[in-house]
Design a protein around this motif. Sequence first.
Motif, PDB file in Angstrom:
ATOM      1  N   GLU A  74       0.380  14.596   0.298  1.00 29.05           N
ATOM      2  CA  GLU A  74       0.272  14.181   1.703  1.00 29.05           C
ATOM      3  C   GLU A  74       0.544  15.322   2.680  1.00 29.05           C
ATOM      4  OE1 GLU A  74       1.645   9.716   2.766  1.00 29.05           O
ATOM      5  OE2 GLU A  74       3.153  10.855   1.687  1.00 29.05           O
ATOM      6  N   SER A  87       6.346   8.729   4.287  1.00 29.94           N
ATOM      7  CA  SER A  87       7.465   7.786   4.306  1.00 29.94           C
ATOM      8  C   SER A  87       8.609   8.271   3.412  1.00 29.94           C
ATOM      9  CB  SER A  87       6.939   6.443   3.803  1.00 29.94           C
ATOM     10  OG  SER A  87       7.913   5.456   3.934  1.00 29.94           O
ATOM     11  N   VAL A 126      -1.544   2.132   9.346  1.00 28.95           N
ATOM     12  CA  VAL A 126      -2.992   1.993   9.194  1.00 28.95           C
ATOM     13  C   VAL A 126      -3.379   0.541   9.475  1.00 28.95           C
ATOM     14  CG1 VAL A 126      -4.961   2.472   7.717  1.00 28.95           C
ATOM     15  CG2 VAL A 126      -2.944   3.893   7.550  1.00 28.95           C
ATOM     16  N   THR A 182       0.269  -3.003   8.376  1.00 26.24           N
ATOM     17  CA  THR A 182      -0.817  -2.441   7.560  1.00 26.24           C
ATOM     18  C   THR A 182      -1.873  -3.519   7.298  1.00 26.24           C
ATOM     19  OG1 THR A 182       0.738  -0.916   6.572  1.00 26.24           O
ATOM     20  CG2 THR A 182      -1.308  -1.263   5.374  1.00 26.24           C
ATOM     21  N   SER A 218       6.156  -3.629   3.306  1.00 24.81           N
ATOM     22  CA  SER A 218       5.506  -2.747   4.274  1.00 24.81           C
ATOM     23  C   SER A 218       6.541  -2.207   5.252  1.00 24.81           C
ATOM     24  CB  SER A 218       4.432  -3.528   5.040  1.00 24.81           C
ATOM     25  OG  SER A 218       3.928  -2.769   6.106  1.00 24.81           O
ATOM     26  N   GLN A 219       6.572  -0.920   5.414  1.00 27.54           N
ATOM     27  CA  GLN A 219       7.473  -0.328   6.400  1.00 27.54           C
ATOM     28  C   GLN A 219       7.150  -0.860   7.783  1.00 27.54           C
ATOM     29  OE1 GLN A 219       8.795   1.800   9.567  1.00 27.54           O
ATOM     30  NE2 GLN A 219       6.690   2.282   9.044  1.00 27.54           N
ATOM     31  N   SER A 220       5.882  -0.726   8.168  1.00 25.73           N
ATOM     32  CA  SER A 220       5.476  -1.057   9.536  1.00 25.73           C
ATOM     33  C   SER A 220       5.301  -2.552   9.747  1.00 25.73           C
ATOM     34  CB  SER A 220       4.148  -0.374   9.852  1.00 25.73           C
ATOM     35  OG  SER A 220       3.148  -0.860   8.966  1.00 25.73           O
ATOM     36  N   GLY A 221       4.924  -3.252   8.699  1.00 24.80           N
ATOM     37  CA  GLY A 221       4.588  -4.672   8.851  1.00 24.80           C
ATOM     38  C   GLY A 221       3.260  -4.882   9.563  1.00 24.80           C
ATOM     39  N   CYS A 246       0.847  -1.202   0.000  1.00 29.69           N
ATOM     40  CA  CYS A 246       0.000   0.000   0.000  1.00 29.69           C
ATOM     41  C   CYS A 246       0.880   1.249   0.000  1.00 29.69           C
ATOM     42  CB  CYS A 246      -0.835   0.087   1.280  1.00 29.69           C
ATOM     43  SG  CYS A 246      -1.906  -1.295   1.584  1.00 29.69           S
ATOM     44  N   GLY A 247       0.319   2.339  -0.470  1.00 24.06           N
ATOM     45  CA  GLY A 247       0.952   3.661  -0.336  1.00 24.06           C
ATOM     46  C   GLY A 247       2.334   3.696  -0.946  1.00 24.06           C
ATOM     47  N   THR A 248       3.255   4.276  -0.205  1.00 27.03           N
ATOM     48  CA  THR A 248       4.633   4.414  -0.680  1.00 27.03           C
ATOM     49  C   THR A 248       5.259   3.043  -0.943  1.00 27.03           C
ATOM     50  OG1 THR A 248       4.972   6.558   0.336  1.00 27.03           O
ATOM     51  CG2 THR A 248       6.918   5.177   0.126  1.00 27.03           C
ATOM     52  N   SER A 249       4.929   2.071  -0.116  1.00 21.71           N
ATOM     53  CA  SER A 249       5.491   0.727  -0.313  1.00 21.71           C
ATOM     54  C   SER A 249       5.040   0.148  -1.656  1.00 21.71           C
ATOM     55  CB  SER A 249       5.054  -0.202   0.824  1.00 21.71           C
ATOM     56  OG  SER A 249       5.576   0.263   2.037  1.00 21.71           O
ATOM     57  N   VAL A 263       4.898  10.899   9.128  1.00 18.71           N
ATOM     58  CA  VAL A 263       3.836  10.125   8.467  1.00 18.71           C
ATOM     59  C   VAL A 263       4.179   9.886   6.997  1.00 18.71           C
ATOM     60  CG1 VAL A 263       1.435  10.246   7.705  1.00 18.71           C
ATOM     61  CG2 VAL A 263       2.007  10.692  10.087  1.00 18.71           C
ATOM     62  N   ALA A 272      -2.475   8.897   9.005  1.00 19.17           N
ATOM     63  CA  ALA A 272      -1.814   8.244  10.133  1.00 19.17           C
ATOM     64  C   ALA A 272      -0.657   7.430   9.582  1.00 19.17           C
ATOM     65  CB  ALA A 272      -2.779   7.331  10.875  1.00 19.17           C
ATOM     66  N   LYS A 273       0.294   7.166  10.427  1.00 20.38           N
ATOM     67  CA  LYS A 273       1.498   6.480   9.989  1.00 20.38           C
ATOM     68  C   LYS A 273       1.239   5.010   9.680  1.00 20.38           C
ATOM     69  CE  LYS A 273       5.871   6.090   9.251  1.00 20.38           C
ATOM     70  NZ  LYS A 273       6.309   6.675   7.989  1.00 20.38           N
TER      71      LYS A 273
HETATM   72  C1  G6P Z   1       0.130   4.838   5.485  1.00 20.82           C
HETATM   73  C2  G6P Z   1       1.323   5.772   5.592  1.00 20.82           C
HETATM   74  C3  G6P Z   1       2.142   5.718   4.304  1.00 20.82           C
HETATM   75  C4  G6P Z   1       2.532   4.292   3.992  1.00 20.82           C
HETATM   76  C5  G6P Z   1       1.324   3.350   3.946  1.00 20.82           C
HETATM   77  C6  G6P Z   1       1.738   1.893   3.900  1.00 20.82           C
HETATM   78  O1  G6P Z   1      -0.769   5.334   4.551  1.00 20.82           O
HETATM   79  O2  G6P Z   1       0.901   7.105   5.842  1.00 20.82           O
HETATM   80  O3  G6P Z   1       3.304   6.510   4.454  1.00 20.82           O
HETATM   81  O4  G6P Z   1       3.212   4.236   2.772  1.00 20.82           O
HETATM   82  O5  G6P Z   1       0.532   3.509   5.130  1.00 20.82           O
HETATM   83  O6  G6P Z   1       2.398   1.601   5.098  1.00 20.82           O
HETATM   84  P1  G6P Z   1       3.386   0.383   5.304  1.00 20.82           P
HETATM   85  O7  G6P Z   1       3.762   0.453   6.764  1.00 20.82           O
HETATM   86  O8  G6P Z   1       2.605  -0.855   4.984  1.00 20.82           O
HETATM   87  O9  G6P Z   1       4.537   0.572   4.396  1.00 20.82           O
END
Ligand code: G6P
Length: 596
Positions: free
Chosen positions: A476, A388, A593, A339, A334-337, A287-290, A386, A590-591
């Motif tokens: 953003e 990335s 989601v 999402t 995924s940055q956060s792992g 999702c998103g930037t990833s 937020v 939000a950072k």
């Molecule tokens: C949110 C963040 C984005 C990010 C996306 C996916 O929308 O605001 O910056 O790219 O989630 O997040 P992830 O942690 O899965 O890379």
Amino acid sequence: MVPILLEGLKRLEYRGYDSAGVAILNGTLQRVRSTGRVAELERLVQQQALSGAIGIAHTRWATHGVPSEANAHPHVSGGVSVVHNGIIENHEAMRRKLRKQGYEFVSDTDTEVIAHLVHANLASCGNLFEAVRRAMGELVGAYAIAVVCEGDHSRLVIARHGAPLLIGLGDGENFIASDASALVQVTQKMVYLEDGDCADITLERVRVVDAKGGMVERPVQVSQLSAAAVELGQYRHYMQKEIFEQPMAVANTLELVTGAGTVLPQLFGTDAEGVLHGASSVLVLACGTSYHAGMVARYWMEGIAGIPCNVEIASEYRYRISVPDPKALVIAISQSGETADTLAALEHAKKLGHEHCLAICNVPESALVRATDLRFLTRAGPEIGVASTKAFTTQLAALALLTTVMAKLRGRLTPEREAALLQALRHLPSALSTVLHLEPQIRMWAEKFAQCQHALFLGRGIHWPIAMEGALKLKEISYIHAEAYASGELKHGPLALVDRQMPVVAIAPNDVLLEKLKSNLQEVRARGGELHVLADQDTKIIHGEGMHVIRMPDHAGMLSPILHTIPLQLLAYHAALERGNDVDKPRNLAKSVTVE
Ligand code: G6P
């Protein structure tokens, strides 16, 4: 306890900041909530001299119900108080049921259902832990919850299903949070809960029961996260810090190969060689930037490794009827792992029969890393802004490594080419530092962009996803409407939008598509459009009337998309600053989601 709770909230505020609240047991249950930021909550808490030894606190990213004090957590029912991350999907049915039992609802949230449900259960069983366990049996959806109760000053009960939750072990005290960064202020010893776990926490001990009701011991892990890593230091904003940390973050991500003469498949897991060798194609979910990182990887995978590659937005893939190729390697980025859509898409892929999954992730203990058989941890360090930035460039570095491995396994890489790619990767951190020096020139562009309502980003080939990422960054945090197009598409519609009021950003690497791109730029100039071009050396794109050029270093070959990302991040950052926006906490976002 109150200062620890507030400090924890500050450290997690980037994950949601619509409203904040705290509830403390001190004889009775005392609760303070406010819309807006944790700083405002802190002021109210001090005014009311809130204190006590046990409590819960929360910052919210609104899903059900507008950001308001009434909708802020903690929610209460009688003496029961609850904080919750996630979404309760059957909240409407539960509301009806609880109303019939005489409960009144004072918020629009799904969370209030949990408070009443636990209260009702507590009335019948008399035990908070049991009351929460029973509630888990009735709640459908994703949740991480923490519950305290006025009648029992000795415990906190927590439960997890589909949203992150961990326990921090202290000395004669224990803590819980949704993210380790809230706890490093008090302990490094962490216990991560699994889905279905419910835990009873007192000052002296922690008791965890799994989904089946049996007592379980979850391993204690010592967090490597340093308190300093989540501090701002010399910077004004986390986003600024994270942009400038990129040379170091990428160097850390690539550390395992910098001294090596070859790239080994085992970088991605002990069984990676066989799995990567056996993959018939690649399916990227994110999702998103990833997702943009995945889009870049597609060009690399097909162009360099010669393997078919599809990239899907996780929230689309999970509900789309698709034709699975069980031999395709699924890569979840995924940055956060955490999402929710990416996790659900991965589960969907597994259900469809995909045999092997690889996580590219920045958080070692995340749900995503635990859900895949192969993994590569980017070592960007905590990303707080937020929008990335360093997470993206380190994801690209990881995907460049993966492409190199895949190409090698498929006999598409001569030793000379591999050596050249490795050399380019080693040089990448210093190339990133050089590009960061362009900041003063980008700031001048940003001053003009800040006055505009719209912007268009153009790129071709592998730089098209970079244009998409640039447009996403700008919208953003600066709230300027920005769109990205593959330059060849310009004439099929977006050219109609071009006028003096809409700046056009073009990414112009010195690659095989350069002459095609130059023609696209002429199409814009001929219509009076103002061009802002990031041009590699030797592209012969000259500064002039309506043509603003920032000169990038020499063309970086395969790694060019990583370098071209940096000026776009800086453009968004400075445009947002010019507009007086909260760069690290843009409105409505939000950072992490963790809801669908
Ligand atoms: C949110 C963040 C984005 C990010 C996306 C996916 O929308 O605001 O910056 O790219 O989630 O997040 P992830 O942690 O899965 O890379």
